[in-house]
Motif scaffolding. Structure first.
Motif, PDB file in Angstrom:
ATOM      1  N   ALA A 251      16.332  -8.475   6.551  1.00  0.00           N
ATOM      2  CA  ALA A 251      15.782  -7.651   7.636  1.00  0.00           C
ATOM      3  C   ALA A 251      16.493  -8.015   8.929  1.00  0.00           C
ATOM      4  CB  ALA A 251      14.279  -7.864   7.746  1.00  0.00           C
ATOM      5  N   ASP A 252      17.769  -7.639   9.011  1.00  0.00           N
ATOM      6  CA  ASP A 252      18.574  -7.976  10.178  1.00  0.00           C
ATOM      7  C   ASP A 252      18.818  -6.767  11.068  1.00  0.00           C
ATOM      8  OD1 ASP A 252      20.206  -6.583   8.486  1.00  0.00           O
ATOM      9  OD2 ASP A 252      21.878  -7.985   8.543  1.00  0.00           O
ATOM     10  N   ARG A 253      17.917  -5.796  10.972  1.00  0.00           N
ATOM     11  CA  ARG A 253      17.948  -4.596  11.798  1.00  0.00           C
ATOM     12  C   ARG A 253      16.514  -4.058  11.859  1.00  0.00           C
ATOM     13  NH1 ARG A 253      20.206  -4.114   6.885  1.00  0.00           N
ATOM     14  NH2 ARG A 253      19.734  -2.323   5.522  1.00  0.00           N
ATOM     15  N   PRO A 254      16.209  -3.093  12.726  1.00  0.00           N
ATOM     16  CA  PRO A 254      14.828  -2.629  12.879  1.00  0.00           C
ATOM     17  C   PRO A 254      14.177  -2.271  11.549  1.00  0.00           C
ATOM     18  CG  PRO A 254      16.183  -1.701  14.605  1.00  0.00           C
ATOM     19  CD  PRO A 254      17.120  -2.427  13.682  1.00  0.00           C
ATOM     20  N   PHE A 255      12.890  -2.678  11.401  1.00  0.00           N
ATOM     21  CA  PHE A 255      12.181  -2.426  10.155  1.00  0.00           C
ATOM     22  C   PHE A 255      10.730  -2.053  10.419  1.00  0.00           C
ATOM     23  CE2 PHE A 255      12.073  -7.006  10.956  1.00  0.00           C
ATOM     24  CZ  PHE A 255      10.730  -7.331  10.825  1.00  0.00           C
ATOM     25  N   PHE A 256      10.154  -1.351   9.453  1.00  0.00           N
ATOM     26  CA  PHE A 256       8.746  -0.949   9.456  1.00  0.00           C
ATOM     27  C   PHE A 256       7.970  -1.929   8.591  1.00  0.00           C
ATOM     28  CE2 PHE A 256       5.358   1.131   7.051  1.00  0.00           C
ATOM     29  CZ  PHE A 256       4.611   1.742   8.038  1.00  0.00           C
ATOM     30  N   PHE A 257       6.730  -2.255   8.999  1.00  0.00           N
ATOM     31  CA  PHE A 257       5.913  -3.140   8.182  1.00  0.00           C
ATOM     32  C   PHE A 257       4.467  -2.674   8.191  1.00  0.00           C
ATOM     33  CE2 PHE A 257       5.404  -4.882  12.437  1.00  0.00           C
ATOM     34  CZ  PHE A 257       4.063  -5.214  12.494  1.00  0.00           C
ATOM     35  N   LEU A 258       3.749  -3.047   7.142  1.00  0.00           N
ATOM     36  CA  LEU A 258       2.307  -2.814   7.124  1.00  0.00           C
ATOM     37  C   LEU A 258       1.644  -3.902   6.292  1.00  0.00           C
ATOM     38  CD1 LEU A 258       1.083  -1.486   4.224  1.00  0.00           C
ATOM     39  CD2 LEU A 258       2.434   0.452   4.998  1.00  0.00           C
ATOM     40  N   LEU A 259       0.425  -4.241   6.662  1.00  0.00           N
ATOM     41  CA  LEU A 259      -0.391  -5.194   5.908  1.00  0.00           C
ATOM     42  C   LEU A 259      -1.507  -4.402   5.256  1.00  0.00           C
ATOM     43  CD1 LEU A 259       1.103  -7.091   7.952  1.00  0.00           C
ATOM     44  CD2 LEU A 259      -0.888  -8.585   7.805  1.00  0.00           C
ATOM     45  N   ARG A 260      -1.581  -4.498   3.928  1.00  0.00           N
ATOM     46  CA  ARG A 260      -2.572  -3.716   3.191  1.00  0.00           C
ATOM     47  C   ARG A 260      -3.489  -4.617   2.390  1.00  0.00           C
ATOM     48  NH1 ARG A 260      -1.189   0.731  -1.430  1.00  0.00           N
ATOM     49  NH2 ARG A 260      -0.685  -1.170  -2.554  1.00  0.00           N
ATOM     50  N   HIS A 261      -4.794  -4.340   2.509  1.00  0.00           N
ATOM     51  CA  HIS A 261      -5.796  -5.036   1.716  1.00  0.00           C
ATOM     52  C   HIS A 261      -5.781  -4.388   0.336  1.00  0.00           C
ATOM     53  CE1 HIS A 261      -9.968  -6.129   0.415  1.00  0.00           C
ATOM     54  NE2 HIS A 261      -9.647  -7.259   1.025  1.00  0.00           N
ATOM     55  N   LEU A 262      -5.349  -5.153  -0.681  1.00  0.00           N
ATOM     56  CA  LEU A 262      -5.036  -4.556  -1.969  1.00  0.00           C
ATOM     57  C   LEU A 262      -6.258  -4.027  -2.704  1.00  0.00           C
ATOM     58  CD1 LEU A 262      -2.283  -7.047  -3.178  1.00  0.00           C
ATOM     59  CD2 LEU A 262      -2.056  -4.954  -1.839  1.00  0.00           C
ATOM     60  N   ASN A 263      -7.388  -4.715  -2.640  1.00  0.00           N
ATOM     61  CA  ASN A 263      -8.564  -4.280  -3.399  1.00  0.00           C
ATOM     62  C   ASN A 263      -9.130  -2.949  -2.905  1.00  0.00           C
ATOM     63  OD1 ASN A 263      -8.421  -6.524  -5.038  1.00  0.00           O
ATOM     64  ND2 ASN A 263      -9.888  -7.711  -3.837  1.00  0.00           N
ATOM     65  N   THR A 264      -9.096  -2.738  -1.592  1.00  0.00           N
ATOM     66  CA  THR A 264      -9.669  -1.514  -1.027  1.00  0.00           C
ATOM     67  C   THR A 264      -8.602  -0.495  -0.641  1.00  0.00           C
ATOM     68  OG1 THR A 264      -9.645  -2.358   1.252  1.00  0.00           O
ATOM     69  CG2 THR A 264     -11.594  -2.852  -0.099  1.00  0.00           C
ATOM     70  N   GLY A 265      -7.339  -0.904  -0.615  1.00  0.00           N
ATOM     71  CA  GLY A 265      -6.271  -0.007  -0.195  1.00  0.00           C
ATOM     72  C   GLY A 265      -6.225   0.219   1.296  1.00  0.00           C
ATOM     73  N   THR A 266      -7.005  -0.555   2.068  1.00  0.00           N
ATOM     74  CA  THR A 266      -7.085  -0.386   3.514  1.00  0.00           C
ATOM     75  C   THR A 266      -5.840  -0.915   4.204  1.00  0.00           C
ATOM     76  OG1 THR A 266      -9.485  -0.633   3.429  1.00  0.00           O
ATOM     77  CG2 THR A 266      -8.430  -0.918   5.577  1.00  0.00           C
ATOM     78  N   ILE A 267      -5.253  -0.112   5.098  1.00  0.00           N
ATOM     79  CA  ILE A 267      -4.150  -0.590   5.931  1.00  0.00           C
ATOM     80  C   ILE A 267      -4.760  -1.328   7.111  1.00  0.00           C
ATOM     81  CG2 ILE A 267      -2.206   0.065   7.382  1.00  0.00           C
ATOM     82  CD1 ILE A 267      -1.710   2.414   5.570  1.00  0.00           C
TER      83      ILE A 267
END
Length: 415
Positions: free
Chosen positions: A388-404
């Motif tokens: 990841a040596d250039r701009p990147f998108f990220f998200l943290l997701r709660h796996l059991n509920t699918g909640t971002i």
């Protein structure tokens, strides 16, 4: 005891399938709202780092929807994709709320919603009953005519709900206010009656990586920004098994996606970058939808990789009024059009401020974040490299509920 009949078993299976399908529907609507929300922010902050907590915004709006009527309720329903007046929705959201408020184990993830009501306002009994589960008894009477006292009370509540770490405290405010509340509202609200109701949601997350990066392996490497300029950033490094995939869209765009897990595999961070170095995040973000995220997550494969990820810290603060209005939620901000008779039939309530603030810090040890709302694989003889040596998108997701829980982008790790 008589064994269950074939008919009863089929009925049970049918009800189970319908329940599962409904859960998937609500989760998809929440993901779509999260991405719509994110898109509005990226349009306004084209070249900046960004982080939001869609879950915090969603639950605060859901809390308001419990007391909304008429067109105000319809606008919230259109934006969220469902109505919390549906008992099935309430049950599912309460279940999700429970999953996101259990921080007795690692990772530490905690969502809390609270109501702060002006003394003397008579609340609807049904609204009080419905919100009791959502706010866990956090309904408090306050005096908005004394902003200093109210600010202290709210900040104390936020600090407690974010496990006492007020530096990383997230607070999001949706309420009826008439005077400045320090550190929450940037300027006094003019030509308005004294504050009457504030809806606060907090989201706090802190966890260690399932496979921590070694501090001794961190070195300064080049990071190419969107404008082509190059900077040196502290780049973390590890060799481990991760979920990985290469994505090819119908338009022949190609992306790389990696999933890094936190302890207990309850929450994961997904990182997406364009395969071609010359392509910016504008090539990625339009392709991120609820459907593609689900497809990509299911299609990823476990493999050994060299992972390079910059150490970064991002914080954002936004006025949600403009963003929510763009999404069609307008009446709740109007003193003449807002309809919150479900909260109180005796008061003319409206939302005058909506503020969202979120922060995240990613290091070798793990992550601390807070907020105050067609694949193919290539096999190689050696470990693949994700850098990841250039701009990147990220998200943290709660796996059991699918909640971002959180989502954002990093344009400059040193910003």
């Amino acid at each position: 005891m008589r064994p269950p009949s074939i008919l009863s078993l089929l009925l049970h299976l049918q009800l189970t399938w319908e329940s599962s399908a409904f859960q998937d529907f609500i989760r998809q609507r929440n993901t779509e709202f999260a991405l719509n929300l994110y898109q509005q922010f990226t349009d306004a902050e084209e070249k900046s780092n960004l982080i939001i907590s869609p879950a915090g915004v969603t639950f605060a709006l859901g809390l308001l929807q419990l007391g909304a009527k008429g067109e105000t309720s319809a606008q919230l329903e259109n934006a969220l994709g469902y109505t919390v007046h549906d008992s099935r929705v309430q049950h599912l959201l309460q279940s999700t709320y429970g999953a996101l408020t259990n921080s007795s184990h690692s990772p530490n993830i905690h969502l809390a919603c609270g109501l702060f009501v002006e003394s003397g306002i008579q609340l609807s009994p049904k609204f009080s009953e419905d919100t009791a589960i959502w706010v866990n008894g956090s309904l408090q009477r306050v005096n908005f005519g004394n902003p200093n006292e109210t600010t202290t009370l709210i900040n104390k509540w936020v600090g407690t709900r974010s496990r006492g770490n007020q530096h990383y405290a997230f607070y999001e405010k949706l309420g009826v206010v008439g005077s400045e509340i320090q550190n929450v509202i940037s300027q006094p609200i003019e030509d308005s009656s004294p504050a009457q109701i504030a809806v606060i949601s907090t989201m706090h997350f802190k966890s260690k990586w399932q496979n921590p990066f070694s501090l001794s392996e961190t070195q300064h490497f080049k990071f190419t920004k969107a404008d082509g300029s190059v900077i040196k950033v502290p780049m973390m490094y590890q060799v481990s098994e991760v979920n990985y995939g290469q994505i090819k869209t119908g338009g022949n765009q190609r992306f790389i996606i990696v999933e890094l897990s936190y302890l207990e595999h309850t929450v994961s961070m997904f990182i997406i970058i364009p395969s071609e170095r010359k392509q910016g995040l504008s090539y990625v973000e339009p392709h991120i939808t609820a459907q593609t995220l689900s497809t990509w997550a299911k299609s990823m494969r476990r493999m050994k990789m060299e992972v390079f990820l910059p150490r970064f810290k991002v914080q954002s603060k936004f006025n949600l009024k403009t963003v929510l209005s763009t999404l069609g939620i307008t009446d709740l901000f109007s003193p003449t059009k807002a309809d919150f008779r479900g909260i109180s039939e005796h008061e003319k309530l409206f939302v005058s401020e909506a503020i969202h603030e979120a922060r995240i810090e990613v290091t070798e040890d793990g992550t601390e974040a807070a907020a105050a709302t067609a694949m193919f694989l290539m096999k190689r003889s050696r470990a693949l490299v994700f850098k990841a040596d250039r701009p990147f998108f990220f998200l943290l997701r709660h796996l059991n509920t699918g909640t971002i829980v959180f989502m954002g982008r990093v344009m400059d790790p040193l910003e």
